[in-house]
Design a protein around this motif. Structure first.
Motif, PDB file in Angstrom:
ATOM      1  N   ASN A 543     114.438 101.715  92.349  1.00  0.00           N
ATOM      2  CA  ASN A 543     114.186 100.452  92.056  1.00  0.00           C
ATOM      3  C   ASN A 543     115.107 100.189  90.576  1.00  0.00           C
ATOM      4  N   LEU A 544     115.768  98.900  90.731  1.00  0.00           N
ATOM      5  CA  LEU A 544     116.245  98.521  89.284  1.00  0.00           C
ATOM      6  C   LEU A 544     115.462  97.791  88.491  1.00  0.00           C
ATOM      7  N   ILE A 545     115.358  98.314  87.263  1.00  0.00           N
ATOM      8  CA  ILE A 545     114.192  97.872  86.377  1.00  0.00           C
ATOM      9  C   ILE A 545     114.826  97.023  85.270  1.00  0.00           C
ATOM     10  N   ALA A 546     116.094  97.533  84.755  1.00  0.00           N
ATOM     11  CA  ALA A 546     116.738  96.674  83.460  1.00  0.00           C
ATOM     12  C   ALA A 546     118.163  96.908  83.595  1.00  0.00           C
ATOM     13  N   VAL A 547     118.927  95.844  83.052  1.00  0.00           N
ATOM     14  CA  VAL A 547     120.474  95.847  82.842  1.00  0.00           C
ATOM     15  C   VAL A 547     120.730  95.705  81.587  1.00  0.00           C
ATOM     16  N   ASP A 548     121.380  96.642  80.856  1.00  0.00           N
ATOM     17  CA  ASP A 548     121.580  96.638  79.390  1.00  0.00           C
ATOM     18  C   ASP A 548     120.510  96.035  78.676  1.00  0.00           C
ATOM     19  N   GLY A 549     119.561  96.779  79.120  1.00  0.00           N
ATOM     20  CA  GLY A 549     118.129  96.426  78.008  1.00  0.00           C
ATOM     21  C   GLY A 549     117.501  95.388  78.366  1.00  0.00           C
ATOM     22  N   ARG A 550     117.862  94.482  79.407  1.00  0.00           N
ATOM     23  CA  ARG A 550     117.050  93.284  79.833  1.00  0.00           C
ATOM     24  C   ARG A 550     116.318  93.563  81.142  1.00  0.00           C
ATOM     25  N   LYS A 551     115.188  92.986  81.383  1.00  0.00           N
ATOM     26  CA  LYS A 551     114.488  93.100  82.513  1.00  0.00           C
ATOM     27  C   LYS A 551     115.474  92.637  83.712  1.00  0.00           C
ATOM     28  N   TYR A 552     115.468  93.426  84.711  1.00  0.00           N
ATOM     29  CA  TYR A 552     116.351  93.014  85.712  1.00  0.00           C
ATOM     30  C   TYR A 552     116.176  91.535  86.344  1.00  0.00           C
ATOM     31  N   SER A 553     117.066  90.871  86.576  1.00  0.00           N
ATOM     32  CA  SER A 553     117.013  89.572  87.511  1.00  0.00           C
ATOM     33  C   SER A 553     118.352  89.374  88.139  1.00  0.00           C
ATOM     34  N   LYS A 554     118.543  88.718  89.161  1.00  0.00           N
ATOM     35  CA  LYS A 554     119.859  88.484  89.726  1.00  0.00           C
ATOM     36  C   LYS A 554     120.891  87.917  88.712  1.00  0.00           C
ATOM     37  N   ASP A 555     120.352  87.057  87.877  1.00  0.00           N
ATOM     38  CA  ASP A 555     121.083  86.394  86.849  1.00  0.00           C
ATOM     39  C   ASP A 555     121.537  87.449  85.752  1.00  0.00           C
ATOM     40  N   VAL A 556     120.591  88.351  85.440  1.00  0.00           N
ATOM     41  CA  VAL A 556     120.844  89.028  84.276  1.00  0.00           C
ATOM     42  C   VAL A 556     122.111  90.009  84.895  1.00  0.00           C
ATOM     43  N   LEU A 557     121.940  90.394  86.041  1.00  0.00           N
ATOM     44  CA  LEU A 557     123.136  91.502  86.516  1.00  0.00           C
ATOM     45  C   LEU A 557     124.386  90.658  86.736  1.00  0.00           C
TER      46      LEU A 557
END
Ligand SMILES: [Zn+2]
Length: 615
Positions: A543-557
């Motif tokens: 599971n992808l939980i976070a991207v660069d320290g922020r909670k994962y969402s499509k927009d964050v990625l």
């Protein structure tokens, strides 16, 4: 040489007709009941449940879904015993003086079942009846020579459609036949409470039947109906003949059962998302654009002309899939071509579909150990292959990879003959006149090579042998290049890719970070070898939980992909695998990457010519 129907011994007289009565009133629960009456003789009898299903190319008859199996003669129960080696065979002894056997059983189906379990093909509002699930037949017989009358009882108020000739019926009971077991199994029934039929013209007539989980989903736009009418016209122009007495597209619109397409001679069983016709994104997904044109093409390629190894004569003999690169590959090619020629796919959507196919093939790294031909020989493994490692294992690659090779063959014929001939001439020769009702003319590799040589003398045996047996990592995109186009990547997904994401509820990062992501739970479905995700050791199922320290969402990625320049940078992911959390660094240069075709001016634009309507 193939054994042609005309060379075979004259068929023996058909046996007395059997009857099958199906009660589908409990279908919404997942239960269909059947009562067979079979003509029998005293003595030992072996009855078979259909195992190898045409169109599935696999021994996936849902025998594990059977329950309540009982045999009786004149009201007397007959004992049965399953064969120790063949799970699809039932042995019994018919007593003296008996000429008919009663058989009852039900098929209990489950959502998402695989292998030999019965997958549920019914919802509260619709049901598919597949006769292969609901019959037994005597061992040793050819299905062409067994005849069945069929009766179907549906939930009150439901409508249905099928290619079967209906002889009588009243209320919710319909009576069909008699037809051969081949025709019965080749003629599924689509039924439902929300139902609509659209006439598509053609000679013989072609009909579109829609069953949906809501009345709203039946609201097919007039433009779409017109494009499907054009599909019928374009197929007639391509093949120059038909091999059906009438054709029925059965289109199931439901999110409750899986997406699928199964070809039949005079019909096809097409299953898509409920809103595939009324949601703009879904309507233009690659999945929807290709589906009906593909299944329709099979009436000629697969049903009328069939590889000898797939024309087995019953449902017990193993099918040999080694020519599926023709049966499915050429059908995939002409599905994509006819979708464009009919306008069902717009010119730009059609280019998007080809771009996505090329990118898909580039992400298929298993080509470096496994030749294309092996995916056809092992088709029975490919259909149930789990998605996680398909980029490494390959699976049913004989669809898209062969389509790309057929494009190469088409461009070769067009350029060598300076436009005088094309692969369309092969279609007319191999699948065309004279028009007939449904019949099967088997072929083998030599027949195919002979026909291609008739269209244009060339070393076709060498052409195909090399492409089918080579082991090389690169995607075979020579045909695309010869057709005047090359694969490139841009920031935004094309329309068919957007549609696929909407239907499949997953987003592709195959061409950037190297994984496919399931939207709702952010599960990494599969990882492409040689990509940043692969180098970082990410396992499918994480599971992808976070991207660069922020909670994962499509927009964050999306923002993380947008943020950098063209220099390599680190994108830090927090992932959960099983019950462990870990941080992984992806080293990546560039932005989002989605497939697009761009003109290669060094070659003439043959692709546009191929995709343009003939009528
Ligand atoms: Zn197919």
């Amino acid at each position: 040489m193939a054994v042609k129907a005309a060379d075979a011994a004259p068929p023996p007289a058909p046996a007395a007709a059997a009857s099958v009565e199906v009660d589908a009133r409990d279908a919404p629960r997942g239960i269909q009941r059947t009562h067979l009456v079979l003509p029998v003789k005293p003595g030992k009898l072996t009855l078979l449940y259909p195992k190898w299903l045409p169109g599935d190319h696999s021994p996936d008859g849902p025998v594990a879904g059977i329950s309540g199996l009982k045999f009786s003669c004149n009201g007397r129960t007959i004992a049965w015993r399953r064969d120790a080696d063949n799970m699809f065979a039932f042995h019994l002894t018919i007593p003296p003086g008996v000429s008919s056997l009663d058989v009852v059983f039900e098929v209990d189906s489950a959502l998402g079942a695989t292998d030999n379990d019965a997958v549920r093909l019914s919802t509260e509002s619709l049901s598919l009846i597949l006769w292969n699930q609901l019959v037994l037949y005597p061992a040793g017989a050819r299905s062409d020579l067994l005849h069945y009358t069929a009766q179907l009882r549906l939930p009150a108020g439901w409508t249905f459609a099928t290619a079967l000739p209906q002889v009588a019926g009243s209320g919710d009971i319909a009576q069909f036949g008699p037809v051969s077991l081949t025709t019965l199994i080749d003629s599924p029934v689509l039924s439902g409470r929300h139902f609509k039929t659209v006439e598509l013209g053609g000679t013989p007539a072609v009909h579109l039947h829609l069953a949906a989980d809501s009345e709203a989903a039946l609201d097919i736009p007039d433009a779409t109906s017109a494009q499907l009418r054009k599909l019928v016209t374009e197929a007639a122009a391509l093949f120059g003949a038909t091999h059906y007495n009438g054709y029925h597209f059965l289109w199931t619109l439901s999110d409750q059962i899986g997406y699928e397409g199964i070809e039949h001679h005079e019909s096809s069983d097409n299953r898509t998302a409920e809103r595939a016709l009324i949601d703009e994104d879904m309507r233009h997904s690659g999945d929807v654009l290709d589906l009906l044109p593909h299944e329709y093409t099979h009436s000629w390629n697969g049903k009328y002309r069939r590889p000898i190894g797939l024309a087995t004569g019953n449902y017990d003999a193993p099918m040999r899939g080694e020519l599926l690169w023709v049966y499915e590959g050429l059908t995939q090619y002409y599905g994509m071509v006819l979708s464009a020629r009919s306008g069902f796919a717009s010119p730009s959507d059609a280019l998007g579909v080809w771009a996505n196919a090329a990118a898909f093939l580039q992400a298929r790294k298993g080509r470096e150990w496994r030749p294309l031909l092996d995916t056809a020989i092992a088709a029975q493994l490919g259909y149930t292959q789990a998605p996680e490692w398909k980029p490494r294992t390959r699976a049913t690659d004989f669809y898209l990879e062969s389509a790309m090779l057929w494009l190469e063959a088409d461009t070769l014929i067009r350029s060598t003959t300076h436009g005088a001939k094309s692969l369309d001439d092969f279609c007319r020769l191999f699948y065309g006149p004279p028009s007939t009702g449904p019949k099967v003319i088997p072929y083998d590799f030599n027949d195919l090579i002979t026909a291609l040589n008739t269209v244009m003398p060339y070393d076709w045996r060498g052409f195909w042998t090399q492409r089918l047996t080579r082991v090389q990592p690169d995607a075979p995109l020579d045909g695309l290049s010869a057709a005047g186009w090359r694969l490139t990547f841009v920031d935004e997904p094309n329309v068919p890719e957007k549609g696929d994401a909407a239907i499949q509820k997953q987003t592709s990062y195959y061409d950037s970070l190297g994984f496919m992501l399931k939207d709702d739970a952010a599960v990494i479905l599969s990882v492409v070898p040689g990509t940043p995700a692969d180098a970082a050791g990410i396992a499918p199922g994480s599971n992808l939980i976070a991207v660069d320290g922020r909670k994962y969402s499509k927009d964050v990625l999306a923002d993380a992909l947008k943020a950098g320049g063209s220099d390599t940078r680190t994108i830090r992911l927090l992932v959960q695998k099983d019950d462990l959390f870990s941080t992984v660094d992806l080293h990546y240069a560039g932005h989002a990457r989605h497939p697009r075709l761009e003109r290669d001016e060094s070659h003439p634009d043959l692709l546009t010519a191929i995709l343009s309507p003939r009528t």
